[in-house]
Each structure stands twice: as structure tokens, then as C-alpha cells.
Motif scaffolding. Structure first.
Motif, mmCIF file in Angstrom:
data_model
loop_
_atom_site.group_PDB
_atom_site.id
_atom_site.type_symbol
_atom_site.label_atom_id
_atom_site.label_comp_id
_atom_site.label_asym_id
_atom_site.label_seq_id
_atom_site.Cartn_x
_atom_site.Cartn_y
_atom_site.Cartn_z
ATOM 1 N N UNK A 81 -6.052 12.878 -10.955
ATOM 2 C CA UNK A 81 -5.831 11.976 -9.824
ATOM 3 C C UNK A 81 -6.741 10.760 -9.929
ATOM 4 N N UNK A 82 -7.187 10.441 -11.154
ATOM 5 C CA UNK A 82 -8.145 9.347 -11.361
ATOM 6 C C UNK A 82 -7.587 7.997 -10.929
ATOM 7 N N UNK A 83 -6.289 7.779 -11.101
ATOM 8 C CA UNK A 83 -5.676 6.479 -10.759
ATOM 9 C C UNK A 83 -5.029 6.479 -9.377
ATOM 10 N N UNK A 84 -5.391 7.442 -8.548
ATOM 11 C CA UNK A 84 -4.708 7.585 -7.262
ATOM 12 C C UNK A 84 -4.848 6.345 -6.392
ATOM 13 N N UNK A 85 -6.027 5.700 -6.379
ATOM 14 C CA UNK A 85 -6.204 4.538 -5.513
ATOM 15 C C UNK A 85 -5.291 3.379 -5.910
ATOM 16 N N UNK A 86 -5.063 3.179 -7.210
ATOM 17 C CA UNK A 86 -4.111 2.143 -7.609
ATOM 18 C C UNK A 86 -2.749 2.432 -6.996
ATOM 19 N N UNK A 87 -2.315 3.674 -7.096
ATOM 20 C CA UNK A 87 -0.986 4.029 -6.592
ATOM 21 C C UNK A 87 -0.927 3.980 -5.072
ATOM 22 N N UNK A 88 -2.066 4.141 -4.415
ATOM 23 C CA UNK A 88 -2.090 3.962 -2.959
ATOM 24 C C UNK A 88 -1.861 2.491 -2.612
ATOM 25 N N UNK A 89 -2.464 1.584 -3.380
ATOM 26 C CA UNK A 89 -2.209 0.155 -3.159
ATOM 27 C C UNK A 89 -0.756 -0.180 -3.464
ATOM 28 N N UNK A 90 -0.246 0.404 -4.539
ATOM 29 C CA UNK A 90 1.145 0.163 -4.913
ATOM 30 C C UNK A 90 2.102 0.634 -3.825
ATOM 31 N N UNK A 91 1.873 1.836 -3.294
ATOM 32 C CA UNK A 91 2.810 2.362 -2.296
ATOM 33 C C UNK A 91 2.754 1.566 -1.000
ATOM 34 N N UNK A 92 1.592 0.997 -0.669
ATOM 35 C CA UNK A 92 1.538 0.122 0.500
ATOM 36 C C UNK A 92 2.408 -1.111 0.267
ATOM 37 N N UNK A 93 2.324 -1.689 -0.932
ATOM 38 C CA UNK A 93 3.152 -2.852 -1.291
ATOM 39 C C UNK A 93 4.633 -2.482 -1.288
ATOM 40 N N UNK A 94 4.960 -1.363 -1.918
ATOM 41 C CA UNK A 94 6.353 -0.931 -1.971
ATOM 42 C C UNK A 94 6.882 -0.629 -0.578
ATOM 43 N N UNK A 95 6.077 0.011 0.267
ATOM 44 C CA UNK A 95 6.500 0.314 1.629
ATOM 45 C C UNK A 95 6.778 -0.959 2.420
ATOM 46 N N UNK A 96 5.977 -1.990 2.178
ATOM 47 C CA UNK A 96 6.224 -3.275 2.842
ATOM 48 C C UNK A 96 7.569 -3.844 2.410
ATOM 49 N N UNK A 97 7.872 -3.744 1.116
ATOM 50 C CA UNK A 97 9.149 -4.259 0.610
ATOM 51 C C UNK A 97 10.322 -3.470 1.178
ATOM 52 N N UNK A 98 10.176 -2.146 1.259
ATOM 53 C CA UNK A 98 11.253 -1.307 1.796
ATOM 54 C C UNK A 98 11.508 -1.636 3.263
ATOM 55 N N UNK A 99 10.439 -1.715 4.060
ATOM 56 C CA UNK A 99 10.612 -1.987 5.483
ATOM 57 C C UNK A 99 11.147 -3.404 5.706
ATOM 58 N N UNK A 100 10.763 -4.333 4.844
ATOM 59 C CA UNK A 100 11.319 -5.685 4.937
ATOM 60 C C UNK A 100 12.821 -5.660 4.719
ATOM 61 N N UNK A 101 13.281 -4.805 3.799
ATOM 62 C CA UNK A 101 14.716 -4.663 3.570
ATOM 63 C C UNK A 101 15.428 -4.083 4.774
ATOM 64 N N UNK A 102 14.796 -3.102 5.430
ATOM 65 C CA UNK A 102 15.367 -2.523 6.648
ATOM 66 C C UNK A 102 15.473 -3.598 7.734
ATOM 67 N N UNK A 103 14.413 -4.361 7.889
ATOM 68 C CA UNK A 103 14.381 -5.449 8.875
ATOM 69 C C UNK A 103 15.534 -6.423 8.629
ATOM 70 N N UNK A 104 15.746 -6.795 7.363
ATOM 71 C CA UNK A 104 16.815 -7.727 7.025
ATOM 72 C C UNK A 104 18.185 -7.123 7.316
#
Length: 348
Positions: A289-312
Motif C-alpha cells: 500500500x506504499x502508493x496509496x496516497x497517490x491513488x487517494x489524490x487520483x480518486x478525488x480527481x476522478x470523483x470530481x470528474x464523475x460528479x461533474x458528469x452527473x451535474x451536466x
């Protein structure tokens, strides 16, 4: 998760779908009634009840124009059918229809699993009041994630689900395209976070089956905390298992600004601590789980993109009537971008 009744629900041709169900699903007896299950904002989901009170679940894409690779419900059906028997609980698939003439889009039907969805603090208070049940729910979800990531994709017939290399680069491109299509370019911090993610990509690891939207709100559980079924496999692919773990942790601990999502499970009394769940995953999976923090940043970014799509899609009328709190979706997009930037800056 709630529902709404309608004689002619959006996305359902009642007569045509009824004929298909009667012909293709064993024991299904017309006439059928349809209730839209409210709670998700991606594919449209309905509870179908037949003449004899037997219940089924039907899923189809949103109405209107969609991205070419989005909302592939037949693929979702095929994945759940393939993982059945792996030890990972999923609903039993009953049939799939790729003929868009039936109701304007492909759809599939699965068994109705009697359980509860805990997607908010009020849900937890109603369905999981006991601390032991709350702790068990978190542990069972982590154990299910370990099982998922340990599936032999070739034996399950999923080896060709996607390419096994270049996963992160494909994800960065895919969700950047989703973000662009949402038309929220005035939120400039999203581009800053994307640049950081591109520049700090970790080394690629051996791919495994990933769910892509793994969280408590996408599971059916018993009131004792036992996991009954993992739902919503739309984003499933072959890729990095830490994405699932990171996304699960974000949903477990990160507040959501939208009404009903003020306090996530991991911040409520009795639910397992996020760090303890990470240790449980690492110990039981044997994965780093050494790279977990990178993937936490990634999932926040991806979640923003997904919710933006829902909003649209709500703005464009593809998901039916606009919710009264629609502008809170945009505020939450901003919040998720900031969460990602905070993690990125902590990493350096």
C-alpha cells in the motif's frame, strides 16, 4: 435508497419491456409495475414487480446522448455473471437485452436481493444502530475487496476485459475527457490537480480486477452488517487494486457537501477506523500500500470528474427531473478537487 412509482417511468417502454420479461425471464408473470430506485445518478435502476409479487431489478443507461464508452450495462451484466462463484457476493443475473428497439437502450435484469443500502448518516442510524454491526460492515467490505483483487481473471473469463498495461494513463485520459464534456472549465484547480497526477505517476504494478466504485453505498447488507451483494459494476476493469482501496477510503472518511452526506461512515461511532481497514487489506491481500496516497489524490480527481458528469446530465435532462439541490453537486465537485490537492501537497 428510495424509490418513486410511475405508470410510465423515464426510460421504460412498459409494453415492450413487459413482453421481453415475460418471454425471457423464467416465471416472470405480466403485468409488471416499475419503480425507479433513487440513490444513484448514473445508470437508471428500477424495481420490477410482477403479477405474483415476484421482484426483479432492471438497469439501463440514462436517456439522451452518452459518451461512447460510458454506461455499458451489458458489460456490467457480463462481469457480475463472471464473478459469481468467486466468493464475492453479487446478485444473480437473469437476462440481458442488447436490442435498443425494446426500450431505446440496452438493459439487463437481475434478482432482487433483500437488504439495506447505507448511504448516509440517517441510513446508518436506522439500519445499523449496533456498533458490532457497523464494525462488521467495514470489515466485510474490505474482505470482499481482497477477494475481488484475488480473482484469477483468466479463469473467470475476464482476461480480455481491458488491456493489462497502461491503466493509469487510460484513466487519466478518460476522466479528463469526461471533465471536458461537463463544461466546468472555470474550475481551474482541476487542471492543476490533473497536471500533478500526470507528473507523479507511480510505477505500474500487476493488474487485477477492480470495481471502480467500491463503497458502502454500493453494497446491500444485512442489519447485522453482513455483506449480501456488491452492486454498480459499471466502472469495473483490469487495473490497479489501490484505486479501489483509495476510493473506498475517500467515501469512508471524506465529508460530502450534498444534503444527506454530511458525515461519512468512518466518522460515525462504531464504524471501523480507516487506518485499521488499510492494515486489514494489506495483511489479507499481501499487496503493498506504499502508493496509496497517490491513488487517494487520483480518486478525488476522478470523483470530481464523475460528479461533474452527473451535474451536466441533470442540466441536460438526461436523468429526469432536476433535484432541488442540484447546485450542491457543483459545490461538491469543488470540494473533491480541493481534497485531491490537499493530498498532493502533503505528498510534495
Amino acid at each position: 435508497m428510495s424509490s418513486e412509482s410511475s405508470g410510465t417511468p423515464v426510460g421504460i417502454d412498459v409494453a415492450s419491456v413487459g413482453r421481453w420479461l415475460a418471454e425471457r425471464v423464467a416465471h416472470a408473470a405480466p403485468p409488471f409495475t416499475y419503480e425507479r430506485i433513487i440513490g444513484g445518478h448514473s445508470n437508471l435502476t428500477y424495481r420490477v414487480t410482477d403479477r405474483d409479487r415476484r421482484r426483479y431489478v432492471l438497469r439501463r443507461p440514462p436517456v439522451g446522448h452518452l459518451l461512447a464508452t460510458a454506461h455499458n450495462v451489458i458489460r456490467e451484466h457480463d462481469v457480475m455473471r463472471a464473478v459469481a462463484g468467486s466468493g464475492l457476493p453479487v446478485p444473480r443475473m437473469l437476462g440481458a437485452c442488447d436490442d435498443e428497439k425494446v426500450t431505446g437502450a440496452p438493459f439487463y435484469v437481475m434478482e432482487y436481493v433483500e437488504g439495506v443500502v447505507v448511504d448516509s448518516e440517517s441510513d446508518a442510524e436506522e439500519f445499523l444502530p449496533a456498533p458490532a454491526a457497523r464494525e462488521r460492515a467495514g470489515q466485510e467490505l474490505i474482505d470482499a475487496l481482497v477477494t475481488l483483487h484475488g480473482i484469477d481473471v483468466d479463469r473467470a473469463g475476464l482476461g480480455e476485459l481491458s488491456r493489462r498495461s497502461g491503466y493509469l494513463d487510460r484513466q487519466l485520459r478518460r476522466w479528463a475527457a469526461q471533465w471536458k464534456s461537463a463544461g466546468l472549465d472555470d474550475l481551474e484547480d482541476m487542471a492543476v490537480l490533473h497536471t500533478w497526477l500526470v507528473e507523479h505517476r507511480p510505477a505500474e504494478t500487476t493488474s487485477c480486477l477492480v470495481h471502480g466504485d467500491f463503497r458502502l453505498g454500493n453494497a446491500l447488507i444485512n442489519r447485522d452488517g453482513r455483506l449480501l451483494a456488491v452492486l454498480d459494476w459499471e466502472l469495473c476493469t483490469l487495473g490497479e487494486g489501490l484505486l479501489d482501496l483509495a476510493y473506498f477510503l475517500r467515501s469512508w472518511t471524506a465529508p460530502d457537501l450534498r444534503p444527506g452526506f454530511s458525515r461519512p461512515p468512518g466518522r460515525q461511532p462504531g464504524f471501523a477506523d480507516g487506518d485499521d481497514l488499510v492494515r486489514r487489506y494489506a495483511e489479507r491481500s499481501g499487496r503493498s500500500v506504499a502508493d496509496l496516497d497517490y491513488w487517494r489524490a487520483f480518486t478525488a480527481w476522478r470523483s470530481a470528474a464523475i460528479l461533474a458528469g452527473v451535474y451536466r446530465r441533470y442540466l441536460d435532462g438526461q436523468l429526469g427531473e432536476r433535484p432541488e439541490d442540484l447546485e450542491s453537486f457543483r459545490a461538491e465537485v469543488v470540494s473533491r478537487i480541493q481534497q485531491g490537492l490537499d493530498i498532493a501537497r502533503a505528498i510534495g
